[in-house]
Write a protein that holds these residues in place. Structure first.
Motif, PDB file in Angstrom:
ATOM      1  N   VAL B  58      22.866   5.049 -34.087  1.00 45.83           N
ATOM      2  CA  VAL B  58      22.539   3.652 -33.808  1.00 45.83           C
ATOM      3  C   VAL B  58      22.231   3.520 -32.323  1.00 45.83           C
ATOM      4  O   VAL B  58      23.096   3.797 -31.481  1.00 45.83           O
ATOM      5  CB  VAL B  58      23.718   2.732 -34.186  1.00 45.83           C
ATOM      6  N   ALA B 118      18.695   3.176 -36.631  1.00 43.61           N
ATOM      7  CA  ALA B 118      18.921   1.743 -36.464  1.00 43.61           C
ATOM      8  C   ALA B 118      18.853   1.414 -34.973  1.00 43.61           C
ATOM      9  O   ALA B 118      19.419   2.133 -34.139  1.00 43.61           O
ATOM     10  CB  ALA B 118      20.282   1.350 -37.032  1.00 43.61           C
ATOM     11  N   THR B 341      27.592   5.911 -34.176  1.00 42.66           N
ATOM     12  CA  THR B 341      27.159   5.833 -35.585  1.00 42.66           C
ATOM     13  C   THR B 341      27.931   4.723 -36.307  1.00 42.66           C
ATOM     14  O   THR B 341      27.612   3.554 -36.163  1.00 42.66           O
ATOM     15  CB  THR B 341      27.352   7.190 -36.299  1.00 42.66           C
ATOM     16  N   SER B 342      28.965   5.118 -37.024  1.00 45.90           N
ATOM     17  CA  SER B 342      29.637   4.176 -37.929  1.00 45.90           C
ATOM     18  C   SER B 342      30.247   2.977 -37.220  1.00 45.90           C
ATOM     19  O   SER B 342      30.235   1.862 -37.755  1.00 45.90           O
ATOM     20  CB  SER B 342      30.728   4.918 -38.727  1.00 45.90           C
ATOM     21  N   ALA B 345      27.889  -0.358 -36.449  1.00 40.47           N
ATOM     22  CA  ALA B 345      27.222  -1.137 -37.507  1.00 40.47           C
ATOM     23  C   ALA B 345      26.921  -2.562 -37.048  1.00 40.47           C
ATOM     24  O   ALA B 345      25.824  -3.090 -37.260  1.00 40.47           O
ATOM     25  CB  ALA B 345      28.084  -1.144 -38.769  1.00 40.47           C
ATOM     26  N   ARG B 350      24.726  -4.760 -39.496  1.00 40.19           N
ATOM     27  CA  ARG B 350      25.131  -4.155 -40.761  1.00 40.19           C
ATOM     28  C   ARG B 350      26.637  -4.309 -40.959  1.00 40.19           C
ATOM     29  O   ARG B 350      27.423  -4.199 -40.015  1.00 40.19           O
ATOM     30  CB  ARG B 350      24.775  -2.674 -40.790  1.00 40.19           C
ATOM     31  N   HIS B 353      27.771   1.108 -41.875  1.00 36.61           N
ATOM     32  CA  HIS B 353      26.769   2.120 -41.515  1.00 36.61           C
ATOM     33  C   HIS B 353      27.528   3.434 -41.418  1.00 36.61           C
ATOM     34  O   HIS B 353      27.948   3.853 -40.348  1.00 36.61           O
ATOM     35  CB  HIS B 353      26.104   1.754 -40.180  1.00 36.61           C
ATOM     36  N   SER B 359      26.807   2.025 -48.260  1.00 45.29           N
ATOM     37  CA  SER B 359      26.078   2.030 -46.988  1.00 45.29           C
ATOM     38  C   SER B 359      24.620   2.429 -47.220  1.00 45.29           C
ATOM     39  O   SER B 359      24.323   3.178 -48.146  1.00 45.29           O
ATOM     40  CB  SER B 359      26.706   3.044 -46.021  1.00 45.29           C
ATOM     41  N   ASP B 362      21.346   6.356 -44.597  1.00 46.80           N
ATOM     42  CA  ASP B 362      20.862   6.891 -43.317  1.00 46.80           C
ATOM     43  C   ASP B 362      21.720   8.101 -43.010  1.00 46.80           C
ATOM     44  O   ASP B 362      22.895   7.971 -42.619  1.00 46.80           O
ATOM     45  CB  ASP B 362      21.023   5.855 -42.202  1.00 46.80           C
TER      46      ASP B 362
END
Lengths: 394, 394
Positions: B58, B118, B341-342, B345, B350, B353, B359, B362
Motif C-alpha cells: 500500500v 493500492a 501492507t495489511s 488498509a 479498505r 487488505h 480481502s 492483492d
C-alpha cells in the motif's frame, strides 16, 4: 590473450572500445574507429551493447569474515549495545560455522556479482579465533577465480588492552602480511584511549602497516580520539595510511569544531570511511572533500550476528550516501559514484582504479542512460569484469 | 471463473492454496488437503512454487501525477527550498508533458510491477492545471487493466489562501469525488495556519471527504499546526479521516511534548503518513503504534521536478523504515512489512487488505525464506495479483 570490450559508454560518455591486456586496460578508443583486430583469434570479443560502463565498486569497509549469508535465516538475538553485540557474536559464531572459507565465499560471490571488485576488509582477530579469520578471507578471495583486490585490517573486535594477548596477535598479523592494524573505540571499549592508540601506532610504525580504527564514540569523547589519532599520525609520519572508520562524532560537532578536526585530518593525512548509516549524525561530506580528506564507502557487516540488514550493493549504498548528503544535481550524483569507485583507489592500495589506461580492468556494465541515473536506479549489473576476467552477475 | 493459487506460503507460514473468486480471497486451505477441483475447466490454476506470499503493498503517500519516469533523464535544476521547488515545478512540468495519462501510466506500471496494488495519491490542484491532474490519474489507473485501489487527495501544491481560486477548485474536487482535500504547510506557505485549516475542514465537513495535509514545518511551529489539526478534527467529528503527511515536527520534540501530541492524535483520530526520509528527525514510530495512531508509508514523489530519487519499491522502503526505527528482531521486521501492507488498509479506504478470506485478492509472491528475509532482501517480485488479476512483474 587480449580482450576487446566493444561498444560501451565509459562514465556515460560516447561509445568506446576498451582493450584489455594482462588484466589491465590497454586502450580506450572511440567506437567510431573500426577495430583492426576483428576476427583476431588471439583476442576475445565482448559485445557491450552500448551499456554504461563504470569501474568496479570499492568496498572500503567490509567484514568478510562475519556473515551468515547463504545460510538459513538467523534471528537477531543480542542485546542492543555494542558490548552486548560483541559478546553475542563471540558466543554464537561457532554454531554458524563462522569464520569459514565457505561462509566468506558465499558472501563474496554475492558481492562481486554486484560489481564490487576491491575490498578493504576488517577481519576479527581475538583470543578465540586468533588469526584464522585472516587466512579464511584470503582463501575465500583466492577461491573466487578472479583477481579481486583485498586489503586486510587485523581487527580487534573484542578489544585490545582489555584482552591481554590481542596486541601480540595484532603484531603477528602485521608481521605476516596484514595491511593494517585495526582498533575499536579506544575509550569506551578499552577504557584507555592513549594506551590503545600508542600500542597500535607502535605496531604500525615498526611493521610498516597502516592503521584503521573503528570509532563509534560520539561527541567530545569521539572528537578527542580523533585528535589523538591525528597527533600520532603526525608523530609517526604515517600520513596517508591512517583511517577512521565510522567516526560518528564529527557529525555531532558545531561547524567550527568540525572544521578544525577536518583541517587536522588533512594536515596529518588521515582518511575516513563511512557505511552511510541512516541513524547517525550526518557526516560533513562536502567539507571533508573540500579539504581533500579521502572518504571511503563500505558495507559494514552484512547479515551477521550484529544485525540482519545489508545486500552488499555498493551502488545502492552510494545512492544512500548521496541522499544523506542532500545531493540532487547531476554533478553531485556523479560524485557519489566516483566516491564508490575511482576516488577510492587509495583505500585498496591502488594508484589508479578507473576506466583509464593502466588501471586494472575492473569494469561493470549496466543499463542506464547516464551516471546519475545509474546512481538513483542502481539497476542490475549486466557484466562484471575483474582484472579482465568475467564474473557471473547476480 | 475462479483462480486457485496453489502452494504458496502466506506470511511465511505453511504451504497453502488460496482460492480467489470475483477478485476476492474466497478460501485459504492448507496445502495438505488435495484440491477437489483439480482439472476443473472453470478454475484457473497458478503454481505458487512454494514462494512466500504477502498482501499487495500500500503506497499511502504517492504523487502519481508528477513523475518523469520513463522519459529521458531530467537534470535537477530548482532552488533548494520548498518555495523554489514549487516554482520550478510549475515552470517546467508543461515541457515534460506533466501531468498526462502517458506519464502516469509509465510510473504506475513500474509501481504495480513491484507489487504495489493500492495507492493514496496526492494530485496537484492549482490555478495552472485546475482539476485535470485528478482525471489524468484516474484514467491512468483505469488503463492498467487491473483493479488497483486508488484514493485521491486534491493537493494544493502551490498554496491555498495565497492563490485565490484554489479553495474553489478544492471544493469542486471534493464535490466531484476526490476522497480527501489536501493542504500544505498552512503557516510557512500560506502564512495563515488557522485560515487554511478552517477552510479545508469546512470543505471536508460539508462534502463528507477526508483531510490529508502536508506538514513540513518543524519544531514548535509544526507542533502548533498538529494541535490546530487535532482541534478541528475533534470539532468536526472527522475522526479517522484526517491525516498528517510527513509531519517532521513530531520527531524534533522532547519526549513529553511528543507524547502529548500523540495522545491528541489518538483521541481525535488523526493518522500520519511517512516517506521514511533519511534526512529528517526520527519519527516516534513505536510510540505512535503503542498509542494506536495509524502510520502509513508512501514513496513521495519519484523522479520528478523535486528530485531524481526513488524507484517506488514499497518493500525496500519498508526496509528503510525498519532501519530508521532500529528494528532488528524478527517481530520488528515483520511489523514493518505489516505497516506497508495489511495495517495500511485504512489509508486506501479498505476494511481489510490482507491474506484473509474476504480481502481483495492483492497478492505478491517472492522468493524468501520468511517475512524478515523478504524485508531485508526485498527480492524481485515473482507474481503480482491485483484483485485476482495477474500484472506483469518487473
Amino acid at each position: 590473450m587480449q580482450t576487446l570490450l566493444e561498444n560501451v559508454r565509459p562514465w556515460g560518455g560516447p561509445a568506446a572500445d576498451i582493450r584489455i591486456s594482462d588484466g589491465v586496460i590497454a586502450s580506450i578508443a572511440p567506437r567510431t574507429s573500426d577495430s583492426a583486430v576483428a576476427g583476431d583469434p588471439a583476442t576475445r570479443f565482448i559485445d557491450g551493447q552500448g551499456l554504461l560502463a563504470l569501474p568496479g565498486f570499492v568496498n572500503a569497509h567490509a567484514h568478510l569474515d562475519k556473515s551468515w549469508w547463504g545460510k538459513p535465516w538467523v534471528s537477531y538475538g543480542g542485546e542492543a549495545t555494542t558490548l552486548g553485540r560483541i559478546a553475542h557474536e563471540r558466543e554464537h559464531r561457532g554454531e554458524l560455522g563462522i569464520p569459514s572459507v565457505d561462509s566468506a565465499v558465499a558472501l563474496l560471490g554475492a558481492l562481486v556479482a554486484q560489481g564490487t571488485t576491491a575490498f578493504r576488509s576488517h577481519v576479527d582477530v581475538d583470543l578465540g579465533v586468533g588469526l584464522d579469520g585472516i587466512q579464511v578471507v584470503r582463501d575465500a578471495v583466492g577461491a573466487l577465480g578472479v583477481p579481486v583486490a583485498l586489503e586486510i585490517v587485523a581487527f580487534p573486535q573484542d578489544g585490545v588492552l582489555r584482552r591481554p594477548g590481542v596486541l601480540d596477535l595484532l603484531d603477528r598479523a602485521a608481521a605476516e602480511g596484514a595491511d593494517h592494524v585495526g582498533g575499536l573505540d579506544p575509550a569506551s571499549i578499552d577504557r584507555d584511549p592513549v594506551g590503545q592508540l600508542d600500542a597500535l601506532f607502535d605496531i604500525a610504525d615498526r611493521r610498516g602497516v597502516g592503521v584503521d580504527i573503528h570509532l563509534h564514540d560520539g561527541g567530545e569523547l569521539g572528537a578527542f580520539q580523533y585528535e589523538l589519532i591525528i597527533e600520532r599520525t603526525l608523530a609517526t609520519g604515517l600520513a596517508g595510511r591512517v583511517n577512521v572508520a565510522h567516526g560518528f562524532a564529527i557529525g555531532e560537532l558545531a561547524p567550527a569544531r568540525q572544521q578544525k578536526l577536518i583541517e587536522g585530518m588533512r594536515e596529518a593525512g588521515v582518511s575516513i570511511t563511512t557505511v552511510a548509516p541512516i541513524n547517525a549524525p550526518r557526516l560533513p561530506l562536502d567539507a571533508l572533500r573540500a579539504a581533500g580528506v579521502p572518504v571511503g564507502l563500505g558495507t559494514d557487516g552484512i547479515r551477521d550476528l550484529w544485525g540482519p540488514y545489508g545486500d552488499g550493493d555498493l551502488l545502492r549504498l552510494a545512492t544512500r550516501l548521496a541522499q544523506l548528503s542532500g545531493a540532487r544535481r547531476d554533478d553531485e550524483l556523479t560524485a557519489a559514484v566516483r566516491l564508490a569507485t575511482s576516488d577510492a583507489a587509495g583505500f585498496v592500495g591502488r594508484a589508479s582504479h578507473d576506466l583509464v589506461v593502466g588501471s586494472p580492468a575492473d569494469i561493470v556494465l549496466l543499463d542506464a542512460e547516464n551516471v546519475p541515473e545509474a546512481l538513483v536506479a542502481a539497476p542490475p549489473r549486466r557484466l562484471v569484469l575483474v582484472g579482465g576476467v568475467e564474473f557471473p552477475v547476480a
